[in-house]
Design a protein around this motif. Structure first.
Motif, short mmCIF file in Angstrom:
data_model
loop_
_atom_site.label_atom_id
_atom_site.label_comp_id
_atom_site.label_asym_id
_atom_site.label_seq_id
_atom_site.Cartn_x
_atom_site.Cartn_y
_atom_site.Cartn_z
N LEU A 27 79.12 8.06 61.97
CA LEU A 27 78.68 6.74 62.38
C LEU A 27 77.73 6.87 63.56
CD1 LEU A 27 78.96 3.73 61.87
CD2 LEU A 27 80.85 3.71 63.49
N ARG A 28 76.55 6.29 63.45
CA ARG A 28 75.54 6.39 64.50
C ARG A 28 75.05 5.01 64.89
NH1 ARG A 28 73.04 11.48 65.05
NH2 ARG A 28 73.69 12.99 63.50
N ALA A 29 74.52 4.91 66.10
CA ALA A 29 73.91 3.67 66.55
C ALA A 29 72.64 3.38 65.75
CB ALA A 29 73.60 3.73 68.04
N LEU A 30 71.94 4.44 65.34
CA LEU A 30 70.73 4.32 64.52
C LEU A 30 70.95 5.05 63.19
CD1 LEU A 30 68.06 5.01 67.28
CD2 LEU A 30 68.58 2.81 66.21
N PRO A 31 71.47 4.34 62.19
CA PRO A 31 71.75 5.01 60.91
C PRO A 31 70.46 5.37 60.17
CG PRO A 31 72.36 2.69 60.82
CD PRO A 31 71.92 2.96 62.21
N SER A 32 70.59 6.20 59.17
CA SER A 32 69.45 6.68 58.40
C SER A 32 68.68 5.54 57.74
CB SER A 32 69.90 7.66 57.33
OG SER A 32 70.52 8.78 57.91
N ARG A 33 69.39 4.52 57.28
CA ARG A 33 68.72 3.37 56.67
C ARG A 33 67.73 2.74 57.64
NH1 ARG A 33 72.12 -1.86 55.13
NH2 ARG A 33 72.96 -0.59 53.45
N VAL A 34 68.15 2.58 58.88
CA VAL A 34 67.26 2.02 59.90
C VAL A 34 66.07 2.95 60.12
CG1 VAL A 34 67.11 1.38 62.35
CG2 VAL A 34 69.11 0.73 61.01
N GLY A 35 66.32 4.26 60.04
CA GLY A 35 65.25 5.23 60.20
C GLY A 35 64.18 5.10 59.15
N VAL A 36 64.56 4.81 57.91
CA VAL A 36 63.57 4.63 56.86
C VAL A 36 62.69 3.42 57.16
CG1 VAL A 36 63.26 4.05 54.41
CG2 VAL A 36 64.91 5.80 55.09
N TYR A 37 63.31 2.32 57.55
CA TYR A 37 62.52 1.13 57.89
C TYR A 37 61.66 1.37 59.13
CZ TYR A 37 64.98 -1.47 54.33
OH TYR A 37 65.48 -1.89 53.12
N GLU A 47 48.88 2.78 65.55
CA GLU A 47 48.19 2.92 66.83
C GLU A 47 49.10 2.67 68.04
OE1 GLU A 47 48.35 -1.21 65.59
OE2 GLU A 47 47.56 0.50 64.51
N VAL A 48 50.35 2.31 67.80
CA VAL A 48 51.25 2.02 68.93
C VAL A 48 52.37 3.04 68.98
CG1 VAL A 48 50.68 -0.43 68.89
CG2 VAL A 48 52.65 0.38 67.62
N GLY A 49 53.06 3.11 70.09
CA GLY A 49 54.14 4.06 70.28
C GLY A 49 55.45 3.62 69.64
N TYR A 50 56.43 4.50 69.73
CA TYR A 50 57.74 4.25 69.12
C TYR A 50 58.38 2.94 69.57
CZ TYR A 50 57.96 9.13 67.45
OH TYR A 50 57.73 10.31 66.82
N LEU A 51 58.37 2.70 70.87
CA LEU A 51 59.07 1.52 71.39
C LEU A 51 58.42 0.22 70.93
CD1 LEU A 51 60.00 2.75 74.98
CD2 LEU A 51 61.46 2.58 72.96
N PRO A 69 66.60 1.21 71.63
CA PRO A 69 66.81 2.64 71.84
C PRO A 69 65.70 3.24 72.69
CG PRO A 69 66.01 2.22 69.63
CD PRO A 69 66.20 0.90 70.28
N THR A 70 65.93 4.42 73.19
CA THR A 70 64.91 5.12 73.95
C THR A 70 63.90 5.74 72.98
OG1 THR A 70 66.11 7.21 73.92
CG2 THR A 70 66.59 5.69 75.76
N ALA A 71 62.76 6.12 73.50
CA ALA A 71 61.75 6.80 72.68
C ALA A 71 62.31 8.10 72.12
CB ALA A 71 60.48 7.04 73.49
N LYS A 72 63.13 8.79 72.91
CA LYS A 72 63.74 10.05 72.45
C LYS A 72 64.69 9.80 71.28
CE LYS A 72 66.65 13.95 73.83
NZ LYS A 72 67.25 14.01 72.53
N ALA A 73 65.48 8.72 71.36
CA ALA A 73 66.40 8.40 70.27
C ALA A 73 65.62 8.08 68.99
CB ALA A 73 67.29 7.22 70.65
N LEU A 74 64.50 7.39 69.12
CA LEU A 74 63.67 7.08 67.96
C LEU A 74 63.01 8.34 67.40
CD1 LEU A 74 62.15 3.72 69.18
CD2 LEU A 74 63.85 4.04 67.36
#
Length: 128
Positions: A27-37, A47-51, A69-74
């Motif tokens: 279980l993660r705060a940022l699951p894989s499904r969210v990562g795909v989106y 042209e913009v950063g992670y945040l 989340p932080t940029a590192k977490a993303l």
């Protein structure tokens, strides 16, 4: 996120993650499904950063408490998801935009011999 989920449903993302064996193991705060989106949103806003991509992705979730989340977490999320689910998602979703009966398109059945020649011409054995 609402716009993306109408084009790419949760069920499809979950199936692709399962097929490519990229579902998170815990279980993660940022699951894989969210990562795909998130990766899809990165393609929409290159042209913009992670945040800022995250802010755009979650802007419509005003009724829900959304964490930032932080940029590192993303970055870690992006690496964890990898490219395999994105490639498979592309394979599933890509295809001709026009249907055979759409006005202005020229979709015809090719004679079998011509189709076979085209297939042979594209095979690796026939390329120098």
């Amino acid at each position: 996120m609402g716009e993306l989920t109408s084009l790419v449903p949760f069920e499809l993302v979950d199936a692709v993650l399962d097929e490519t064996r990229n579902v998170q193991r815990r279980l993660r705060a940022l699951p894989s499904r969210v990562g795909v989106y998130f990766l899809l949103a990165m393609c929409l806003f290159p042209e913009v950063g992670y945040l800022l991509v995250w802010q755009k992705l979650t802007a419509s979730l005003t009724a829900l408490p959304a964490m930032t989340p932080t940029a590192k977490a993303l970055r870690d999320l992006r690496r964890r998801v990898g490219s395999a689910p994105m490639q498979r998602l592309f394979e599933v979703l890509s295809g001709p935009l026009a249907q055979p009966r759409t006005p202005g398109t020229a979709v015809r059945a090719l004679p079998h011999r011509l189709l076979r020649r085209l297939q042979l011409a594209q095979s690796p054995r026939h390329h120098p």
